[in-house]
Design a protein around this motif. Structure first.
Motif, short mmCIF file in Angstrom:
data_model
loop_
_atom_site.label_atom_id
_atom_site.label_comp_id
_atom_site.label_asym_id
_atom_site.label_seq_id
_atom_site.Cartn_x
_atom_site.Cartn_y
_atom_site.Cartn_z
N UNK A 1 0.83 -1.21 0.00
CA UNK A 1 0.00 0.00 0.00
C UNK A 1 0.86 1.25 0.00
N UNK A 2 1.93 1.22 0.78
CA UNK A 2 2.82 2.38 0.84
C UNK A 2 3.56 2.57 -0.48
N UNK A 3 3.88 1.49 -1.16
CA UNK A 3 4.53 1.60 -2.47
C UNK A 3 3.62 2.32 -3.46
N UNK A 4 2.34 2.01 -3.39
CA UNK A 4 1.37 2.67 -4.27
C UNK A 4 1.24 4.14 -3.91
N UNK A 5 1.16 4.43 -2.63
CA UNK A 5 1.04 5.83 -2.20
C UNK A 5 2.28 6.63 -2.57
N UNK A 6 3.45 6.04 -2.39
CA UNK A 6 4.69 6.72 -2.77
C UNK A 6 4.72 7.03 -4.25
N UNK A 7 4.24 6.11 -5.05
CA UNK A 7 4.19 6.32 -6.50
C UNK A 7 3.25 7.47 -6.84
N UNK A 8 2.06 7.45 -6.26
CA UNK A 8 1.06 8.47 -6.59
C UNK A 8 1.47 9.86 -6.10
N UNK A 9 2.08 9.92 -4.92
CA UNK A 9 2.48 11.24 -4.39
C UNK A 9 3.66 11.82 -5.16
N UNK A 10 4.41 10.99 -5.86
CA UNK A 10 5.56 11.48 -6.63
C UNK A 10 5.18 11.88 -8.05
#
Length: 265
Positions: free
Chosen positions: A13-22
């Protein structure tokens, strides 16, 4: 279910959030799945859970995804809870050790600055300053470093011709002259006070910015006027500016802290 499964789920989930926030643009399910290296069904389940909690927003037009408002709410709350004094301590100690001079951290209060932290020098120099003491903003490096990054309206509200009290022969008492100096401070990213408040004391100060890119505080190195010269400025200013940049980032400032200072573009 494996005992490590919950941790793996959080990591995904954090990998997805990191991708979207970048990314400043939306991404499709296929793009997200490929970039985080997860199967589409797994990625879809993660995205739906994150969307339901407000961490991800899905476009009703094409089904693409972007970071949700919940992320910004949490980031804002985190930044609001940051204490500039606490976050500055490591840099203040480093400056104190490196230069063995008095280090001050201060914030603006009306037309004055208030010391909120201080590290003394081991040298013979002693000045009467303590946490909580107030000094004028217009004739101190700390004050000018903060004033320089306020809006014109705020500066006009804080200062008036009558408030530019003369403390020494070096005190700037003319508003036009002060405005020129504030512009110079914005250009170079630091302020100086050559005996403007106390003749025997000089300072170099640099601004600190918060998560909203507003001026939050300033940090200074205080030295005796008899040792103050341009060589000292060239030695101290770059290091001081870098420390101010570190403190700014510690309290949420996200832009690159340039050599000409930070603040709002």
């Amino acid at each position: 279910m494996s005992k490590t499964q919950p941790v793996k789920s959080v990591s995904r989930a954090l990998s997805i959030l990191n991708l979207l926030t970048s990314n400043s643009y939306t991404l499709s399910l296929a793009e997200i799945s490929e970039r985080v290296d997860l199967p589409k069904p797994t990625t879809h389940r993660m995205l739906q859970s994150l969307r339901n909690e407000g961490f991800v927003k899905q476009s009703p037009e094409d089904g693409s995804y972007k970071v949700g408002v919940k992320v910004f709410e949490m980031a804002h709350q985190y930044a609001e809870n940051l204490d500039v004094r606490k976050e500055a301590q490591a840099e203040l100690r480093k400056l104190n050790r490196q230069f063995d001079e008095i280090i001050h951290l201060a914030v603006l209060s009306g037309s004055e600055v208030v010391y909120i932290d201080k590290y003394d020098s081991k040298r013979a120099l002693r000045i009467y300053s303590s946490v909580g003491k107030r000094v004028p903003a217009h004739c101190t490096a700390l004050g000018k470093a903060i004033l320089a990054y306020l809006t014109e309206y705020e500066i006009n509200r804080i200062l008036s011709e009558e408030s530019l009290t003369k403390h020494t022969d070096s005190t700037i008492t003319d508003r036009d002259e002060l405005d020129e100096e504030l512009e110079s401070i914005r250009d170079q990213g630091f302020a100086t006070d050559q005996g403007e408040h106390e003749e025997e004391i000089s300072c170099i100060a640099s601004p600190i910015f918060n998560h909203e890119h507003d001026i939050e505080a300033a940090v200074s190195v205080t030295i005796p006027s008899m040792r103050f010269n341009q060589d000292k400025v060239k030695e101290i200013a770059p290091v001081l500016k870098e420390s101010a940049g570190v403190i700014s980032r510690n309290i949420g400032y996200t832009e690159n802290f340039s050599q000409s200072g930070g603040g709002k573009e």
